[in-house]
Write an enzyme that holds these catalytic residues in place. Sequence first.
Site, PDB file in Angstrom:
ATOM      1  N   LYS A 218      50.286  38.535  19.821  1.00 27.31           N
ATOM      2  CA  LYS A 218      49.160  37.721  19.336  1.00 27.31           C
ATOM      3  C   LYS A 218      47.855  38.262  19.911  1.00 27.31           C
ATOM      4  O   LYS A 218      46.882  38.481  19.185  1.00 27.31           O
ATOM      5  CB  LYS A 218      49.344  36.276  19.766  1.00 27.31           C
ATOM      6  CG  LYS A 218      48.101  35.411  19.683  1.00 27.31           C
ATOM      7  CD  LYS A 218      48.350  33.966  20.055  1.00 27.31           C
ATOM      8  CE  LYS A 218      48.251  33.688  21.512  1.00 27.31           C
ATOM      9  NZ  LYS A 218      46.890  33.540  22.041  1.00 27.31           N
TER      10      LYS A 218
ATOM     11  N   VAL B 288      43.240  32.531  37.862  1.00 30.74           N
ATOM     12  CA  VAL B 288      42.454  32.911  36.672  1.00 30.74           C
ATOM     13  C   VAL B 288      41.788  31.712  36.009  1.00 30.74           C
ATOM     14  O   VAL B 288      40.601  31.730  35.713  1.00 30.74           O
ATOM     15  CB  VAL B 288      43.337  33.672  35.659  1.00 30.74           C
ATOM     16  CG1 VAL B 288      42.562  33.989  34.387  1.00 30.74           C
ATOM     17  CG2 VAL B 288      43.879  34.953  36.300  1.00 30.74           C
TER      18      VAL B 288
ATOM     19  N   ARG C  16      51.228  28.121  18.088  1.00 30.49           N
ATOM     20  CA  ARG C  16      50.037  28.987  18.098  1.00 30.49           C
ATOM     21  C   ARG C  16      50.398  30.391  18.566  1.00 30.49           C
ATOM     22  O   ARG C  16      49.761  31.367  18.166  1.00 30.49           O
ATOM     23  CB  ARG C  16      48.977  28.411  19.051  1.00 30.49           C
ATOM     24  CG  ARG C  16      48.408  27.104  18.612  1.00 30.49           C
ATOM     25  CD  ARG C  16      47.234  26.736  19.459  1.00 30.49           C
ATOM     26  NE  ARG C  16      46.286  27.845  19.506  1.00 30.49           N
ATOM     27  CZ  ARG C  16      45.096  27.753  20.096  1.00 30.49           C
ATOM     28  NH1 ARG C  16      44.734  26.648  20.698  1.00 30.49           N
ATOM     29  NH2 ARG C  16      44.272  28.769  20.094  1.00 30.49           N
TER      30      ARG C  16
ATOM     31  N   ARG D 155      36.316  28.000  30.134  1.00 31.18           N
ATOM     32  CA  ARG D 155      36.334  29.192  29.266  1.00 31.18           C
ATOM     33  C   ARG D 155      34.935  29.610  28.806  1.00 31.18           C
ATOM     34  O   ARG D 155      34.634  29.702  27.630  1.00 31.18           O
ATOM     35  CB  ARG D 155      37.239  28.969  28.061  1.00 31.18           C
ATOM     36  CG  ARG D 155      38.606  28.388  28.308  1.00 31.18           C
ATOM     37  CD  ARG D 155      39.595  29.302  28.972  1.00 31.18           C
ATOM     38  NE  ARG D 155      39.972  30.462  28.221  1.00 31.18           N
ATOM     39  CZ  ARG D 155      40.964  30.516  27.335  1.00 31.18           C
ATOM     40  NH1 ARG D 155      41.642  29.437  27.060  1.00 31.18           N
ATOM     41  NH2 ARG D 155      41.253  31.654  26.715  1.00 31.18           N
TER      42      ARG D 155
ATOM     43  N   ASP E 166      49.425  34.065  31.890  1.00 37.14           N
ATOM     44  CA  ASP E 166      50.151  33.558  30.712  1.00 37.14           C
ATOM     45  C   ASP E 166      51.654  33.440  30.969  1.00 37.14           C
ATOM     46  O   ASP E 166      52.380  32.944  30.109  1.00 37.14           O
ATOM     47  CB  ASP E 166      49.920  34.463  29.503  1.00 37.14           C
ATOM     48  CG  ASP E 166      48.497  34.367  29.016  1.00 37.14           C
ATOM     49  OD1 ASP E 166      48.102  35.180  28.166  1.00 37.14           O
ATOM     50  OD2 ASP E 166      47.752  33.504  29.510  1.00 37.14           O
TER      51      ASP E 166
ATOM     52  N   CYS F 281      38.849  24.489  26.763  1.00 35.97           N
ATOM     53  CA  CYS F 281      40.144  24.095  26.211  1.00 35.97           C
ATOM     54  C   CYS F 281      40.909  23.442  27.352  1.00 35.97           C
ATOM     55  O   CYS F 281      40.397  23.302  28.460  1.00 35.97           O
ATOM     56  CB  CYS F 281      40.889  25.300  25.646  1.00 35.97           C
ATOM     57  SG  CYS F 281      41.537  26.359  26.901  1.00 35.97           S
TER      58      CYS F 281
ATOM     59  N   ARG G 130      39.596  29.554  20.273  1.00 34.94           N
ATOM     60  CA  ARG G 130      38.511  30.158  21.027  1.00 34.94           C
ATOM     61  C   ARG G 130      38.379  31.654  20.749  1.00 34.94           C
ATOM     62  O   ARG G 130      37.303  32.223  20.838  1.00 34.94           O
ATOM     63  CB  ARG G 130      38.721  29.944  22.516  1.00 34.94           C
ATOM     64  CG  ARG G 130      38.931  28.530  22.945  1.00 34.94           C
ATOM     65  CD  ARG G 130      38.950  28.464  24.416  1.00 34.94           C
ATOM     66  NE  ARG G 130      37.684  28.956  24.929  1.00 34.94           N
ATOM     67  CZ  ARG G 130      37.419  30.215  25.226  1.00 34.94           C
ATOM     68  NH1 ARG G 130      38.352  31.131  25.051  1.00 34.94           N
ATOM     69  NH2 ARG G 130      36.253  30.601  25.660  1.00 34.94           N
TER      70      ARG G 130
HETATM   71  C1  EPZ Z   1      42.547  36.160  27.204  1.00 34.61           C
HETATM   72  O1  EPZ Z   1      41.678  35.031  27.215  1.00 34.61           O
HETATM   73  C2  EPZ Z   1      43.810  35.709  26.499  1.00 34.61           C
HETATM   74  N1  EPZ Z   1      43.485  35.352  25.115  1.00 34.61           N
HETATM   75  C3  EPZ Z   1      44.421  34.532  27.247  1.00 34.61           C
HETATM   76  O2  EPZ Z   1      45.640  34.211  26.598  1.00 34.61           O
HETATM   77  C4  EPZ Z   1      44.734  34.963  28.672  1.00 34.61           C
HETATM   78  O3  EPZ Z   1      45.236  33.853  29.387  1.00 34.61           O
HETATM   79  C5  EPZ Z   1      43.449  35.479  29.339  1.00 34.61           C
HETATM   80  O4  EPZ Z   1      42.880  36.546  28.546  1.00 34.61           O
HETATM   81  C6  EPZ Z   1      43.700  36.007  30.743  1.00 34.61           C
HETATM   82  O5  EPZ Z   1      44.641  37.028  30.692  1.00 34.61           O
HETATM   83  C7  EPZ Z   1      43.328  36.333  24.204  1.00 34.61           C
HETATM   84  O6  EPZ Z   1      43.423  37.511  24.499  1.00 34.61           O
HETATM   85  C8  EPZ Z   1      43.037  35.891  22.805  1.00 34.61           C
HETATM   86  P1  EPZ Z   1      39.191  35.852  30.205  1.00 34.61           P
HETATM   87  P2  EPZ Z   1      40.141  35.221  27.653  1.00 34.61           P
HETATM   88  O7  EPZ Z   1      37.892  35.994  29.498  1.00 34.61           O
HETATM   89  O8  EPZ Z   1      39.650  36.556  27.263  1.00 34.61           O
HETATM   90  C9  EPZ Z   1      36.194  33.737  33.119  1.00 34.61           C
HETATM   91  C10 EPZ Z   1      47.265  32.828  25.735  1.00 34.61           C
HETATM   92  O9  EPZ Z   1      48.003  32.050  26.341  1.00 34.61           O
HETATM   93  N2  EPZ Z   1      35.138  34.161  32.181  1.00 34.61           N
HETATM   94  O10 EPZ Z   1      39.820  37.082  30.788  1.00 34.61           O
HETATM   95  O11 EPZ Z   1      39.396  34.021  27.197  1.00 34.61           O
HETATM   96  C11 EPZ Z   1      36.975  32.547  32.566  1.00 34.61           C
HETATM   97  O12 EPZ Z   1      36.327  31.351  32.929  1.00 34.61           O
HETATM   98  C12 EPZ Z   1      45.798  32.898  26.039  1.00 34.61           C
HETATM   99  O13 EPZ Z   1      47.658  33.658  24.871  1.00 34.61           O
HETATM  100  C13 EPZ Z   1      33.802  33.937  32.510  1.00 34.61           C
HETATM  101  O14 EPZ Z   1      33.492  33.389  33.576  1.00 34.61           O
HETATM  102  O15 EPZ Z   1      40.267  35.192  29.231  1.00 34.61           O
HETATM  103  C14 EPZ Z   1      38.315  32.667  33.209  1.00 34.61           C
HETATM  104  O16 EPZ Z   1      38.301  31.996  34.449  1.00 34.61           O
HETATM  105  C15 EPZ Z   1      45.385  31.771  26.947  1.00 34.61           C
HETATM  106  N3  EPZ Z   1      32.835  34.306  31.641  1.00 34.61           N
HETATM  107  C16 EPZ Z   1      38.482  34.155  33.462  1.00 34.61           C
HETATM  108  O17 EPZ Z   1      37.199  34.752  33.231  1.00 34.61           O
HETATM  109  C17 EPZ Z   1      33.126  34.918  30.445  1.00 34.61           C
HETATM  110  O18 EPZ Z   1      32.192  35.262  29.680  1.00 34.61           O
HETATM  111  C18 EPZ Z   1      39.485  34.829  32.568  1.00 34.61           C
HETATM  112  O19 EPZ Z   1      39.027  34.690  31.265  1.00 34.61           O
HETATM  113  C19 EPZ Z   1      34.477  35.136  30.124  1.00 34.61           C
HETATM  114  C20 EPZ Z   1      35.469  34.755  31.005  1.00 34.61           C
END
Ligand code: EPZ
Length: 418
Positions: A22, A327, A397, A122, A305, A117, A93
Amino acid sequence: MDKLVIEGGRRLIGEVEVSGSKNSALPIMAATLLAAGTHRLGNVPELKDIETFSALLTSLGCTVERSGDGFVIVNSTRIDEPVAGYELVKTMRASILVLGPLVARCGRARVSLPGGCAIGARPVNLHLKGLELMGADVRIEHGYIDVRAKRLKGAHIYLDYPTVTGTENIMLAATLAEGETLIENAALEPEVVELARALKKMGAGIEGEGTDKIKIKGVEGLNPLEYTVMPDRIEAGTLMVGAAMTRGNVLIKNCPYEYMDAVVTKLKEAGTEIKSEDGGIRVVGTYPIRSVDIKTYPYPGFPTDMQAQMMAMMCMSTGLSVITETVFENRFMHVAELKRMGADIMVDGRYAIVKGKERLSGAPVMATDLRASASLVLAGLVADGITEVSRIYHLDRGYERLEEKLKRLGAEIKRVKE
Ligand code: EPZ
């Protein structure tokens, strides 16, 4: 709404194939916006999130359909209006991934600000910081992100956090920018590497993917893509935990093993036997399950995850397991539901202390988010009696017909209408 009804006590035995990833398919679908034409994507899983993203692309003016031979065909020749509305974005998202490509292709985009979420706030501030550094005018008003840029310019972007979709969004935008972009402290996730591979097939100039420094040389235009999505490493990990918890014996035939070191290491520490066999990965669960400590980190650390799934397994271990979620700030909602099944877990902020028990007992429980749903299903496989997992739209999902895969492996599980 559907629920899953599981009778615990069956071992998972047999062979299984994981579906396409996904979190690799979504950014690659976003990449189709960068080049007008017809794109063919293989091994795209049939998931709610993929449906939602397809609806989003259609709302932009593209056509998206599944061909008879299992390909998703995206025709992105027309983009009528680069606007991603609240109704679609609020359900997923990852819709934010259209922002970079739309600004690069159309010079402007208007995307609903994704809310938080269940698992956390996020924020997308780092996505927007990257676009601003590339010369875009970024405004947030009335719940929408408005971005304009005649043409993005290459920039040196340091990410305060190695955000996965943030890295992907900036990489997507930079492919058509004027000049070179360097992303520092970039995410190393396999899904980022796969996106770079797909973009390079389209003619993008990218190097350093899979390291924390990714360099993108902007080009004038890109070509339509033909690509096959890699297997889902989180689904593979989830099935490994299922085999481990049920003292099963499962051959995962298309396991993306090279991307699973952290999960495999932890399962082996817990006593699970894992080895290559016939081009696949053989997973044999053994009892007692040894308690192991888990701390989630960005790749190549232990994936967040997989945290909920490992917690379900530690509920059946012989001692104490400390699980630290670094995370996301609220990714322990499966704890309350696991405790309804008799699990002994104490949460303090980012820490969960799991005291393993002999048995769990089946109970009606409620899914709260995608991976929490998976952990409740896994617990139900080993619990005494019947477990009913409600609100499994969360599960749908990110898992393609999981109950069918588990049933074929011997689980007593069925989907019923609530
Ligand atoms: C991706 O989400 C995945 N989703 C998530 O999978 C996964 O849990 C996550 O990466 C971590 O591996 C997709 O790839 C579609 P992040 P993402 O931006 O990109 C902070 C699932 O179960 N952050 O790496 O949204 C944020 O608050 C989903 O399949 C900022 O502060 O994750 C978080 O604490 C759930 N500012 C941390 O980074 C930003 O602009 C990790 O978020 C962006 C993120």
